[in-house]
Design a protein around this motif. Structure first.
Motif, mmCIF file in Angstrom:
data_model
loop_
_atom_site.group_PDB
_atom_site.id
_atom_site.type_symbol
_atom_site.label_atom_id
_atom_site.label_comp_id
_atom_site.label_asym_id
_atom_site.label_seq_id
_atom_site.Cartn_x
_atom_site.Cartn_y
_atom_site.Cartn_z
ATOM 1 N N ASP A 52 0.811 -1.217 0.000
ATOM 2 C CA ASP A 52 0.000 0.000 0.000
ATOM 3 C C ASP A 52 0.845 1.268 0.000
ATOM 4 O O ASP A 52 0.315 2.368 -0.149
ATOM 5 C CB ASP A 52 -0.921 0.021 1.234
ATOM 6 N N GLU A 53 2.154 1.132 0.181
ATOM 7 C CA GLU A 53 3.033 2.300 0.275
ATOM 8 C C GLU A 53 3.570 2.667 -1.106
ATOM 9 O O GLU A 53 4.726 2.421 -1.450
ATOM 10 C CB GLU A 53 4.170 2.023 1.257
ATOM 11 N N THR A 54 2.718 3.268 -1.914
ATOM 12 C CA THR A 54 3.108 3.663 -3.275
ATOM 13 C C THR A 54 3.655 5.088 -3.252
ATOM 14 O O THR A 54 3.019 6.034 -3.723
ATOM 15 C CB THR A 54 1.918 3.545 -4.239
ATOM 16 N N LEU A 55 4.857 5.222 -2.692
ATOM 17 C CA LEU A 55 5.463 6.539 -2.552
ATOM 18 C C LEU A 55 6.152 6.984 -3.835
ATOM 19 O O LEU A 55 6.180 8.173 -4.154
ATOM 20 C CB LEU A 55 6.496 6.533 -1.418
ATOM 21 N N GLY A 56 6.748 6.038 -4.563
ATOM 22 C CA GLY A 56 7.569 6.371 -5.718
ATOM 23 C C GLY A 56 6.764 6.675 -6.967
ATOM 24 O O GLY A 56 5.540 6.517 -7.012
ATOM 25 N N ARG A 57 7.485 7.129 -7.994
ATOM 26 C CA ARG A 57 6.870 7.419 -9.294
ATOM 27 C C ARG A 57 7.720 6.780 -10.388
ATOM 28 O O ARG A 57 8.935 6.655 -10.260
ATOM 29 C CB ARG A 57 6.783 8.932 -9.531
ATOM 30 N N ILE A 58 7.077 6.399 -11.469
ATOM 31 C CA ILE A 58 7.776 5.807 -12.598
ATOM 32 C C ILE A 58 7.224 6.407 -13.881
ATOM 33 O O ILE A 58 6.014 6.649 -14.000
ATOM 34 C CB ILE A 58 7.641 4.265 -12.601
ATOM 35 N N GLY A 59 8.117 6.719 -14.820
ATOM 36 C CA GLY A 59 7.715 7.323 -16.079
ATOM 37 C C GLY A 59 8.764 7.076 -17.146
ATOM 38 O O GLY A 59 9.723 6.316 -16.932
ATOM 39 N N GLU A 60 8.605 7.740 -18.269
ATOM 40 C CA GLU A 60 9.482 7.482 -19.415
ATOM 41 C C GLU A 60 10.106 8.766 -19.929
ATOM 42 O O GLU A 60 9.500 9.849 -19.865
ATOM 43 C CB GLU A 60 8.668 6.826 -20.537
ATOM 44 N N LEU A 61 11.310 8.632 -20.460
ATOM 45 C CA LEU A 61 11.972 9.730 -21.160
ATOM 46 C C LEU A 61 11.434 9.824 -22.585
ATOM 47 O O LEU A 61 10.786 8.896 -23.088
ATOM 48 C CB LEU A 61 13.482 9.487 -21.201
ATOM 49 N N ASP A 62 11.718 10.918 -23.262
ATOM 50 C CA ASP A 62 11.307 11.056 -24.659
ATOM 51 C C ASP A 62 12.002 10.030 -25.540
ATOM 52 O O ASP A 62 11.429 9.525 -26.511
ATOM 53 C CB ASP A 62 11.605 12.470 -25.169
ATOM 54 N N SER A 63 13.262 9.725 -25.212
ATOM 55 C CA SER A 63 14.023 8.738 -25.977
ATOM 56 C C SER A 63 15.097 8.159 -25.069
ATOM 57 O O SER A 63 15.485 8.781 -24.069
ATOM 58 C CB SER A 63 14.663 9.383 -27.209
ATOM 59 N N PRO A 64 15.599 6.958 -25.362
ATOM 60 C CA PRO A 64 16.620 6.330 -24.517
ATOM 61 C C PRO A 64 17.899 7.156 -24.449
ATOM 62 O O PRO A 64 18.246 7.876 -25.388
ATOM 63 C CB PRO A 64 16.861 4.984 -25.216
ATOM 64 N N MET A 65 18.606 7.031 -23.318
ATOM 65 C CA MET A 65 19.869 7.735 -23.096
ATOM 66 C C MET A 65 20.898 6.766 -22.530
ATOM 67 O O MET A 65 20.550 5.758 -21.912
ATOM 68 C CB MET A 65 19.685 8.890 -22.087
ATOM 69 N N LYS A 66 22.167 7.105 -22.712
ATOM 70 C CA LYS A 66 23.227 6.374 -22.031
ATOM 71 C C LYS A 66 23.194 6.753 -20.557
ATOM 72 O O LYS A 66 22.851 7.887 -20.189
ATOM 73 C CB LYS A 66 24.583 6.743 -22.638
ATOM 74 N N ILE A 67 23.571 5.818 -19.700
ATOM 75 C CA ILE A 67 23.541 6.071 -18.268
ATOM 76 C C ILE A 67 24.418 7.257 -17.887
ATOM 77 O O ILE A 67 24.051 8.065 -17.032
ATOM 78 C CB ILE A 67 23.937 4.809 -17.468
ATOM 79 N N SER A 68 25.569 7.415 -18.531
ATOM 80 C CA SER A 68 26.460 8.533 -18.199
ATOM 81 C C SER A 68 25.815 9.871 -18.540
ATOM 82 O O SER A 68 25.935 10.844 -17.781
ATOM 83 C CB SER A 68 27.796 8.388 -18.926
ATOM 84 N N ASP A 69 25.101 9.942 -19.659
ATOM 85 C CA ASP A 69 24.418 11.172 -20.049
ATOM 86 C C ASP A 69 23.240 11.462 -19.124
ATOM 87 O O ASP A 69 22.981 12.620 -18.753
ATOM 88 C CB ASP A 69 23.930 11.080 -21.498
ATOM 89 N N PHE A 70 22.538 10.401 -18.752
ATOM 90 C CA PHE A 70 21.398 10.596 -17.850
ATOM 91 C C PHE A 70 21.876 11.050 -16.475
ATOM 92 O O PHE A 70 21.236 11.898 -15.832
ATOM 93 C CB PHE A 70 20.584 9.307 -17.741
ATOM 94 N N ALA A 71 23.000 10.520 -16.002
ATOM 95 C CA ALA A 71 23.545 10.941 -14.709
ATOM 96 C C ALA A 71 23.850 12.437 -14.713
ATOM 97 O O ALA A 71 23.589 13.145 -13.726
ATOM 98 C CB ALA A 71 24.793 10.137 -14.378
ATOM 99 N N LYS A 72 24.372 12.940 -15.811
ATOM 100 C CA LYS A 72 24.633 14.381 -15.926
ATOM 101 C C LYS A 72 23.325 15.169 -15.918
ATOM 102 O O LYS A 72 23.248 16.258 -15.333
ATOM 103 C CB LYS A 72 25.413 14.669 -17.205
ATOM 104 N N LYS A 73 22.317 14.619 -16.563
ATOM 105 C CA LYS A 73 21.005 15.276 -16.576
ATOM 106 C C LYS A 73 20.438 15.388 -15.161
ATOM 107 O O LYS A 73 19.928 16.448 -14.763
ATOM 108 C CB LYS A 73 20.040 14.471 -17.464
ATOM 109 N N VAL A 74 20.556 14.308 -14.396
ATOM 110 C CA VAL A 74 20.076 14.305 -13.015
ATOM 111 C C VAL A 74 20.853 15.326 -12.183
ATOM 112 O O VAL A 74 20.263 16.111 -11.433
ATOM 113 C CB VAL A 74 20.209 12.892 -12.398
ATOM 114 N N LYS A 75 22.157 15.329 -12.325
ATOM 115 C CA LYS A 75 23.009 16.261 -11.571
ATOM 116 C C LYS A 75 22.625 17.706 -11.853
ATOM 117 O O LYS A 75 22.489 18.519 -10.931
ATOM 118 C CB LYS A 75 24.469 16.019 -11.947
#
Length: 255
Positions: free
Chosen positions: A130-153
């Motif tokens: 019952d603890e649905t705290l998180g969220r999940i969704g999609e990017l416009d297009s796939p990214m490399k993990i290194s590029d996504f990490a920079k986006k998050v930062k």
């Protein structure tokens, strides 16, 4: 608007029914529920610096995300940091109300804000039971993990982001602000190829490639602090004459 009226207003919009069973939030310090609320200070944590800022600035209420009283107090004698803050706040007539896991779960709260900052689309809730705290969704297009990490930062203005090294493209992303190790498996079960949280256990990070999911830890403070803007807007909605400010500074820095 009086202190108890402000709490009732916020409680109706961020209801306790969304809180995890183990949580302790709400109206945690209330020297005078009938005190008129003129000034409110919003902060992620009720630190000593926040208390002093509230006193010096003439604030009537502190509204926080993290509860400053979490376990039961056995004495209020000023000999530990929590009871010392309680005494200081009561002596200065300042109320404290906190909205913790319910603010994680509520629509427009911590994790919806986090999903929006990362430009996720088709966002829905996920979690354990019952603890649905998180969220999940999609990017416009796939990214490399290194590029996504920079986006998050960049999106979170975080000084550093730790991420697992895998060859998995980033597309379906789960987010959970704060401490998120316990929800990694739930994120993967929800179809996430990538999971962003504030802090993740070292052992889970090292197992990421074997688990089959990208893991990113962007800092507890940086994944949750954006919700202070949400709290400010809700408070102003309660009474247009209330002056509301945000205490931005955290106590944990990086070099």
């Amino acid at each position: 608007m009086k202190v108890k009226e402000l709490y009732d207003y916020l409680d109706a919009r961020i209801p306790r029914s969304l809180s995890c069973e183990w949580d302790n939030d709400g109206l945690l310090c209330c020297p005078d529920g009938e005190r008129e609320v003129r000034r409110v200070l919003v902060a992620l944590d009720v630190t000593d610096k926040v208390c002093d800022a509230a006193i010096e600035g003439g604030y009537d209420v502190i509204v926080s995300h993290h509860p400053f009283i979490f376990k039961g107090l056995t004495a209020v004698n000023g000999q530990d940091i929590v009871s010392a803050k309680v005494i200081k706040l009561i002596a200065n007539g300042i109320a404290v109300m906190s909205f913790h896991t319910r603010l994680d779960a509520v629509s427009g709260g911590v994790n919806d804000m986090l999903a929006a900052l990362l430009d996720l689309k088709n966002v829905e809730a996920f979690g354990e039971g019952d603890e649905t705290l998180g969220r999940i969704g999609e990017l416009d297009s796939p990214m490399k993990i290194s590029d996504f990490a920079k986006k998050v930062k960049d999106a979170l203005h975080a000084p550093v982001v730790f991420y697992s090294e895998t060859d998995i493209p980033v597309f379906r992303v789960a987010v959970l602000g704060g401490s998120g190790s316990d929800d990694i498996d739930a994120a993967k079960a929800a179809g996430a190829d990538t999971y962003v949280s504030g802090e993740l256990k070292y052992s889970r990070m090292t197992e990421a490639s074997e688990t089959g999911i990208n893991l990113l830890a962007a800092g507890h403070f940086y994944t949750e602090n954006p919700v202070c803007h949400v709290l400010k807007e809700v408070i102003i909605g309660a009474e247009a004459n209330i002056e509301c400010d945000i205490f931005f500074s955290g106590n944990i820095l990086a070099v």
